[in-house]
Design a protein around this motif. Structure first.
Motif, PDB file in Angstrom:
ATOM      1  N   ALA A 123       1.022  -1.282  -0.211  1.00 25.51           N
ATOM      2  CA  ALA A 123       0.013  -0.082  -0.224  1.00 25.51           C
ATOM      3  C   ALA A 123       1.216   1.212  -0.030  1.00 25.51           C
ATOM      4  O   ALA A 123       0.358   1.914  -0.434  1.00 25.51           O
ATOM      5  CB  ALA A 123      -1.323  -0.138   1.794  1.00 25.51           C
ATOM      6  N   LEU A 124       1.704   0.919   0.604  1.00 24.00           N
ATOM      7  CA  LEU A 124       2.937   2.491   0.971  1.00 24.00           C
ATOM      8  C   LEU A 124       3.155   3.030  -0.725  1.00 24.00           C
ATOM      9  O   LEU A 124       3.577   3.312  -1.255  1.00 24.00           O
ATOM     10  CB  LEU A 124       3.881   2.624   2.006  1.00 24.00           C
ATOM     11  N   LYS A 125       4.277   1.840  -1.152  1.00 22.18           N
ATOM     12  CA  LYS A 125       5.090   1.979  -2.398  1.00 22.18           C
ATOM     13  C   LYS A 125       3.767   2.540  -3.459  1.00 22.18           C
ATOM     14  O   LYS A 125       4.764   3.085  -4.406  1.00 22.18           O
ATOM     15  CB  LYS A 125       5.470   0.304  -2.722  1.00 22.18           C
ATOM     16  N   ILE A 126       2.657   1.598  -3.797  1.00 18.68           N
ATOM     17  CA  ILE A 126       1.514   2.592  -3.946  1.00 18.68           C
ATOM     18  C   ILE A 126       1.442   3.654  -4.317  1.00 18.68           C
ATOM     19  O   ILE A 126       0.845   4.825  -5.378  1.00 18.68           O
ATOM     20  CB  ILE A 126       0.225   1.429  -4.166  1.00 18.68           C
ATOM     21  N   TYR A 127       0.811   4.341  -3.208  1.00 11.31           N
ATOM     22  CA  TYR A 127       0.689   5.510  -2.717  1.00 11.31           C
ATOM     23  C   TYR A 127       2.106   6.513  -3.260  1.00 11.31           C
ATOM     24  O   TYR A 127       1.798   7.726  -4.056  1.00 11.31           O
ATOM     25  CB  TYR A 127       0.926   6.614  -1.000  1.00 11.31           C
ATOM     26  N   HIS A 128       3.386   5.903  -2.655  1.00 12.69           N
ATOM     27  CA  HIS A 128       3.945   6.541  -3.103  1.00 12.69           C
ATOM     28  C   HIS A 128       4.528   6.828  -4.835  1.00 12.69           C
ATOM     29  O   HIS A 128       5.084   8.216  -5.647  1.00 12.69           O
ATOM     30  CB  HIS A 128       5.679   6.462  -2.368  1.00 12.69           C
ATOM     31  N   GLU A 132       5.381   9.408  -7.579  1.00 15.79           N
ATOM     32  CA  GLU A 132       5.824   9.590  -8.819  1.00 15.79           C
ATOM     33  C   GLU A 132       5.552  10.391 -10.092  1.00 15.79           C
ATOM     34  O   GLU A 132       5.154  11.376 -10.890  1.00 15.79           O
ATOM     35  CB  GLU A 132       7.091   8.672  -8.842  1.00 15.79           C
ATOM     36  N   VAL A 133       3.948   9.673  -9.715  1.00 15.03           N
ATOM     37  CA  VAL A 133       3.737   9.645 -11.441  1.00 15.03           C
ATOM     38  C   VAL A 133       2.943  11.393 -11.884  1.00 15.03           C
ATOM     39  O   VAL A 133       3.378  12.011 -12.669  1.00 15.03           O
ATOM     40  CB  VAL A 133       2.629   8.550 -11.578  1.00 15.03           C
ATOM     41  N   GLY A 134       2.677  11.705 -10.366  1.00 15.00           N
ATOM     42  CA  GLY A 134       2.065  13.142 -10.699  1.00 15.00           C
ATOM     43  C   GLY A 134       2.962  14.048 -10.182  1.00 15.00           C
ATOM     44  O   GLY A 134       2.397  15.430 -10.646  1.00 15.00           O
ATOM     45  N   GLU A 140       9.198  13.717 -18.591  1.00 13.43           N
ATOM     46  CA  GLU A 140       8.061  12.736 -18.781  1.00 13.43           C
ATOM     47  C   GLU A 140       9.298  11.696 -19.341  1.00 13.43           C
ATOM     48  O   GLU A 140       8.004  10.736 -18.708  1.00 13.43           O
ATOM     49  CB  GLU A 140       7.779  13.123 -20.267  1.00 13.43           C
ATOM     50  N   SER A 141      10.203  11.318 -19.055  1.00 10.97           N
ATOM     51  CA  SER A 141      10.249   9.636 -19.286  1.00 10.97           C
ATOM     52  C   SER A 141      10.372   8.767 -17.582  1.00 10.97           C
ATOM     53  O   SER A 141      10.327   7.812 -17.233  1.00 10.97           O
ATOM     54  CB  SER A 141      11.900   9.917 -19.773  1.00 10.97           C
ATOM     55  N   HIS A 142      10.697  10.295 -16.795  1.00 13.27           N
ATOM     56  CA  HIS A 142      10.619   9.151 -15.355  1.00 13.27           C
ATOM     57  C   HIS A 142       9.292   8.837 -15.462  1.00 13.27           C
ATOM     58  O   HIS A 142       9.259   8.080 -14.211  1.00 13.27           O
ATOM     59  CB  HIS A 142      10.772  10.647 -14.662  1.00 13.27           C
ATOM     60  N   CYS A 146       7.801   5.319 -13.851  1.00  7.94           N
ATOM     61  CA  CYS A 146       7.145   5.238 -12.839  1.00  7.94           C
ATOM     62  C   CYS A 146       5.679   4.522 -13.150  1.00  7.94           C
ATOM     63  O   CYS A 146       4.775   3.710 -12.334  1.00  7.94           O
ATOM     64  CB  CYS A 146       7.150   6.696 -12.237  1.00  7.94           C
ATOM     65  N   SER A 147       4.712   5.502 -14.093  1.00  7.37           N
ATOM     66  CA  SER A 147       3.277   4.858 -14.798  1.00  7.37           C
ATOM     67  C   SER A 147       3.653   2.916 -14.855  1.00  7.37           C
ATOM     68  O   SER A 147       2.931   2.440 -13.729  1.00  7.37           O
ATOM     69  CB  SER A 147       2.933   5.433 -15.779  1.00  7.37           C
TER      70      SER A 147
END
Length: 201
Positions: A123-128, A132-134, A140-142, A146-147
């Motif tokens: 759950a923590l990995k998904i949150y963080h 990063e995606v946002g 854009e490559s980053h 992350c996406s």
């Protein structure tokens, strides 16, 4: 489903922590003290604080004295985390104490509480990773990389949720034997860690 309860509690814990975003913030009490829900919340709160302590200690400019203090705090947090997992296992041992295992029942590779522990970290990995995606201060490559990682994490969450639900169903039906072990953390025990007991001589 049980994992829907986990999702609700872990998302609440992570969200409330990030209202302060401070490893020294006082843990809130959104559930009754002594309740199973509060135990699960407390477990994820420990994981969330430790996540950020692990970030802080990796600062290349951190003062060595501060780094050692944080390392000690992480060690204590790990012990607290282990204790909470064992409390969760005790809850399930009591809950399913009347279930008689079938003659061909088998053991699982990990207890239900340790599966919940991994679900909490996920759950923590998904949150963080979502953060990063946002981000708007990176390339854009980053964000694209992350996406893709987020997609993998979400797939893993779906699989873990299914696995936890299956394990619960198997325990309830007697197909899996519910059993737990103390973790025997030797490095925290002054009688078992050779560095600690040598220092006493």
């Amino acid at each position: 489903m049980f994992t829907e309860l986990l999702d609700t509690i872990f998302e609440k814990s992570i969200g409330l922590y990030h209202n302060f975003d401070d490893v020294d913030s006082v843990m809130p009490l959104p559930y009754p003290n002594g309740s199973f829900e509060m135990l699960l919340f407390h477990k994820n709160w420990i994981d969330t604080v430790q996540w950020h302590l692990e970030d802080i200690i990796r600062d290349p400019m951190i003062d060595p004295v501060e780094a050692l203090a944080i390392k000690r705090r992480i060690d204590a947090s790990n012990q607290d985390r282990t204790d909470k997992v064992e409390f969760i296992d005790c809850y399930f041992l009591d809950k399913y104490s009347s279930v008689k295992p079938l003659e061909n029942a088998t053991l699982n590779t990990e207890t239900l509480a340790w599966a919940i522990d991994r679900y909490s970290i996920l759950a923590l990995k998904i949150y963080h990773m979502n953060l990063e995606v946002g981000r708007d201060d990176v390339s854009e490559s980053h964000r694209e990389a992350c996406s893709k990682k987020l997609d993998v994490l979400l797939e893993q969450k779906k699989d873990m949720s299914s696995s936890i639900e299956q394990l619960i169903a198997d325990i309830e039906a007697g197909r899996k034997i519910i059993k737990t072990y103390k973790q025997m953390k030797m490095y925290n025990d002054p009688a078992l860690n050779p560095v600690l007991y040598a220092a006493k001589k």
